[in-house]
Design a protein around this motif. Structure first.
Motif, PDB file in Angstrom:
ATOM      1  N   UNK A  91       0.798  -1.087  -0.624  1.00  0.00           N
ATOM      2  CA  UNK A  91      -0.210   0.515  -0.094  1.00  0.00           C
ATOM      3  C   UNK A  91       0.546   1.186  -0.323  1.00  0.00           C
ATOM      4  N   UNK A  92       0.559   2.370   0.057  1.00  0.00           N
ATOM      5  CA  UNK A  92       0.452   3.941   0.006  1.00  0.00           C
ATOM      6  C   UNK A  92       0.853   4.892   1.253  1.00  0.00           C
ATOM      7  N   UNK A  93       2.154   4.846   2.065  1.00  0.00           N
ATOM      8  CA  UNK A  93       2.428   5.380   3.105  1.00  0.00           C
ATOM      9  C   UNK A  93       1.995   6.338   2.813  1.00  0.00           C
ATOM     10  N   UNK A  94       1.813   7.110   4.221  1.00  0.00           N
ATOM     11  CA  UNK A  94       1.020   8.314   3.748  1.00  0.00           C
ATOM     12  C   UNK A  94       1.653  10.039   4.480  1.00  0.00           C
ATOM     13  N   UNK A  95       2.959   9.383   5.354  1.00  0.00           N
ATOM     14  CA  UNK A  95       2.756  10.887   4.984  1.00  0.00           C
ATOM     15  C   UNK A  95       4.559  11.127   4.410  1.00  0.00           C
ATOM     16  N   UNK A  96       4.976  12.567   3.960  1.00  0.00           N
ATOM     17  CA  UNK A  96       5.373  12.628   3.603  1.00  0.00           C
ATOM     18  C   UNK A  96       7.047  12.524   3.282  1.00  0.00           C
ATOM     19  N   UNK A  97       7.245  11.797   4.792  1.00  0.00           N
ATOM     20  CA  UNK A  97       8.664  12.070   4.758  1.00  0.00           C
ATOM     21  C   UNK A  97       8.449  10.081   3.873  1.00  0.00           C
ATOM     22  N   UNK A  98       7.562   9.340   5.033  1.00  0.00           N
ATOM     23  CA  UNK A  98       7.480   8.300   3.820  1.00  0.00           C
ATOM     24  C   UNK A  98       8.036   7.917   2.171  1.00  0.00           C
ATOM     25  N   UNK A  99       6.679   8.858   1.944  1.00  0.00           N
ATOM     26  CA  UNK A  99       6.580   8.700   0.851  1.00  0.00           C
ATOM     27  C   UNK A  99       7.910   9.254   0.033  1.00  0.00           C
ATOM     28  N   UNK A 100       9.401  10.076   0.611  1.00  0.00           N
ATOM     29  CA  UNK A 100      10.044  10.568   0.284  1.00  0.00           C
ATOM     30  C   UNK A 100      11.789   9.351   0.210  1.00  0.00           C
ATOM     31  N   UNK A 101      11.046   8.251   0.781  1.00  0.00           N
ATOM     32  CA  UNK A 101      12.144   7.132   0.955  1.00  0.00           C
ATOM     33  C   UNK A 101      12.647   6.709  -0.503  1.00  0.00           C
ATOM     34  N   UNK A 102      13.551   5.572  -0.638  1.00  0.00           N
ATOM     35  CA  UNK A 102      13.974   5.713  -0.956  1.00  0.00           C
ATOM     36  C   UNK A 102      13.162   4.001  -2.241  1.00  0.00           C
ATOM     37  N   UNK A 103      12.840   3.678  -1.134  1.00  0.00           N
ATOM     38  CA  UNK A 103      11.844   2.192  -1.736  1.00  0.00           C
ATOM     39  C   UNK A 103      10.446   2.812  -2.457  1.00  0.00           C
ATOM     40  N   UNK A 104      10.251   4.036  -2.601  1.00  0.00           N
ATOM     41  CA  UNK A 104       9.056   4.567  -2.768  1.00  0.00           C
ATOM     42  C   UNK A 104       9.527   5.196  -3.591  1.00  0.00           C
ATOM     43  N   UNK A 105      11.336   5.957  -3.847  1.00  0.00           N
ATOM     44  CA  UNK A 105      11.280   6.662  -4.720  1.00  0.00           C
ATOM     45  C   UNK A 105      12.015   5.958  -6.025  1.00  0.00           C
ATOM     46  N   UNK A 106      12.380   4.971  -5.850  1.00  0.00           N
ATOM     47  CA  UNK A 106      13.072   4.594  -6.889  1.00  0.00           C
ATOM     48  C   UNK A 106      12.674   3.532  -7.944  1.00  0.00           C
ATOM     49  N   UNK A 107      13.200   3.712  -9.585  1.00  0.00           N
ATOM     50  CA  UNK A 107      12.500   2.936 -10.835  1.00  0.00           C
ATOM     51  C   UNK A 107      12.100   1.767 -10.354  1.00  0.00           C
ATOM     52  N   UNK A 108      10.758   1.893 -11.108  1.00  0.00           N
ATOM     53  CA  UNK A 108      10.468   0.180 -10.444  1.00  0.00           C
ATOM     54  C   UNK A 108      10.085  -0.590 -12.400  1.00  0.00           C
ATOM     55  N   UNK A 109      10.784  -1.199 -12.032  1.00  0.00           N
ATOM     56  CA  UNK A 109      11.231  -2.178 -13.224  1.00  0.00           C
ATOM     57  C   UNK A 109       9.307  -2.279 -14.145  1.00  0.00           C
ATOM     58  N   UNK A 110       8.417  -2.731 -13.279  1.00  0.00           N
ATOM     59  CA  UNK A 110       7.206  -3.348 -13.441  1.00  0.00           C
ATOM     60  C   UNK A 110       6.317  -1.952 -14.137  1.00  0.00           C
TER      61      UNK A 110
END
Length: 397
Positions: free
Chosen positions: A314-333
């Motif tokens: 799912x999508x975390x809601x806090x702005x700090x989490x949305x900037x984490x590398x786990x969410x900002x890296x390119x998505x191969x799919x």
């Protein structure tokens, strides 16, 4: 979170929420969670207990539908837990019925963007803390569509020109509201239905036009509401949905890796999306509000928030989490696309459902109207006018 901020928030809660009756030994809080087997909450309970030695967590898991029924009964009987994961579409009714405890402003008002903050407030007070969010963007087959549509007119043109696949038309309040907000309309204002106005008629007319010109109706009779069956067999080449669908696509249609992309939802007069997701709430009946609030704050810290994505998809809601590398890296799919910024943009202009205690019945009335119009049983104007009369009667109570 900085230690000083956490201490200030706790002191605020102690003053605003009241403290538990002193007792011997650790305080035990009961936590109800509807996430299921992929929950990001259960795996971090041990760490919370280690870092908060005065608090124990009685973790209880329920599926989504069981939670809906059990929590409603528990609230009325005074047997609700100390913390519960609640769907944001349930929050309006619970908040309007005064069953949710007020949460401190700090640090909540520093963790989120505008759309999220508005969704968490009722009568000027926070009543839930957004844990994950749902706001809509456009999923499209980039191997079939060169340029994603940017406006409603573009969307109809693109849908009607597709040689393979169609645009998924879902007959529910979520998707109708998406178009309604983009047309500049709203569902309820000042205790009255307003969705039957020109903006609502325009929105529903647009949905019906899409269905006639390159759309596929995907109602309950189609089975899986996500539409993954239609994605797999090629019937669906475009749809509007939230970030959780990224995981559904990866699990349900792995052979289509690299064929999908995500773009901002096509707009009419303005951007806009319905805002959903999961809220972390404390029932007013909780006898351990300060301990419950400490647990919620722990779940909102970046390491735990990132697990909302890595563990549950799912999508975390806090702005700090949305900037984490786990969410900002390119998505191969999605062909190397950075996808979460698109949803974060949608979150910024999203609208929560109206905070009225009759929301469940209002939702049903709107959905029935949308279905009737899409199936040509009524005109958009007649369907929405009839629903508005029903909703106004409901809101009188």
């Amino acid at each position: 979170m900085h230690r000083s901020i956490g201490a200030l928030a706790l002191l605020t809660c102690l003053a605003a929420c009241g403290t538990a009756t002193p007792q011997k030994g650790p305080t035990t809080i009961t936590v109800w969670d509807y996430y299921g087997s992929s929950t990001p909450i259960k795996p971090v309970v041990g760490e919370f207990e280690r870092t908060h030695p005065g608090i124990k967590v009685d973790y209880q898991a329920y599926d989504y539908e069981t939670m809906r029924q059990k929590y409603a009964t528990a609230v009325s009987s005074g047997t609700a837990p100390d913390v519960a994961t609640l769907d944001m579409t349930w929050i309006p009714a619970y908040a309007a019925k005064k069953t949710l405890a007020e949460l401190p402003d700090k640090p909540l008002d520093t963790l989120y963007g505008k759309g999220a903050l508005e969704a968490m407030r009722f009568d000027g007070h926070f009543v839930t803390a957004l844990y994950d969010f749902d706001a809509y963007a456009l999923y499209y087959r980039k191997d079939l569509i060169k340029d994603p549509p940017k406006t409603w007119n573009d969307l109809i043109s693109t849908a009607s020109s597709l040689r393979k696949g169609k645009f998924q038309v879902l007959p529910d309040t979520f998707h109708f509201a998406q178009f309604l907000y983009q047309a500049g309309g709203d569902l309820v204002q000042n205790g009255k239905a307003v969705f039957q106005g020109p903006q609502g008629v325009r929105a529903l007319t647009q949905l019906r036009e899409l269905l006639k010109r390159g759309g596929v109706y995907w109602g309950d009779d189609q089975g899986d509401s996500s539409g993954i069956a239609g994605v797999k067999d090629g019937r669906i080449a475009m749809f509007l949905n939230g970030p959780y669908m990224m995981g559904v696509l990866k699990d349900g249609a792995p052979d289509q890796k690299g064929k999908w992309a995500i773009a901002p939802a096509p707009i009419d007069v303005q951007p806009g999306s319905y805002l959903g997701g999961t809220g972390l709430s404390i029932p007013v009946s909780s006898e351990h509000r300060d301990a419950a609030w400490q647990f919620i704050q722990f779940l909102l810290q970046p390491p735990q928030q990132v697990k909302v994505f890595t563990q549950a998809g799912a999508a975390p809601a806090t702005e700090a989490a949305l900037k984490d590398p786990a969410l900002t890296m390119p998505d191969p799919y999605f062909g190397g696309q950075q996808t979460f910024p698109v949803f974060q943009q949608a979150l910024g202009t999203a609208h929560h459902y109206p905070y009225v205690k009759q929301w469940t019945d209002v939702d049903r009335a709107v959905q029935d109207a949308v279905t009737a119009a899409l199936l040509d049983k009524k005109s958009p104007q007649q369907a929405l006018s009839d629903a508005a009369k029903e909703v106004d009667d409901l809101l009188v109570d």
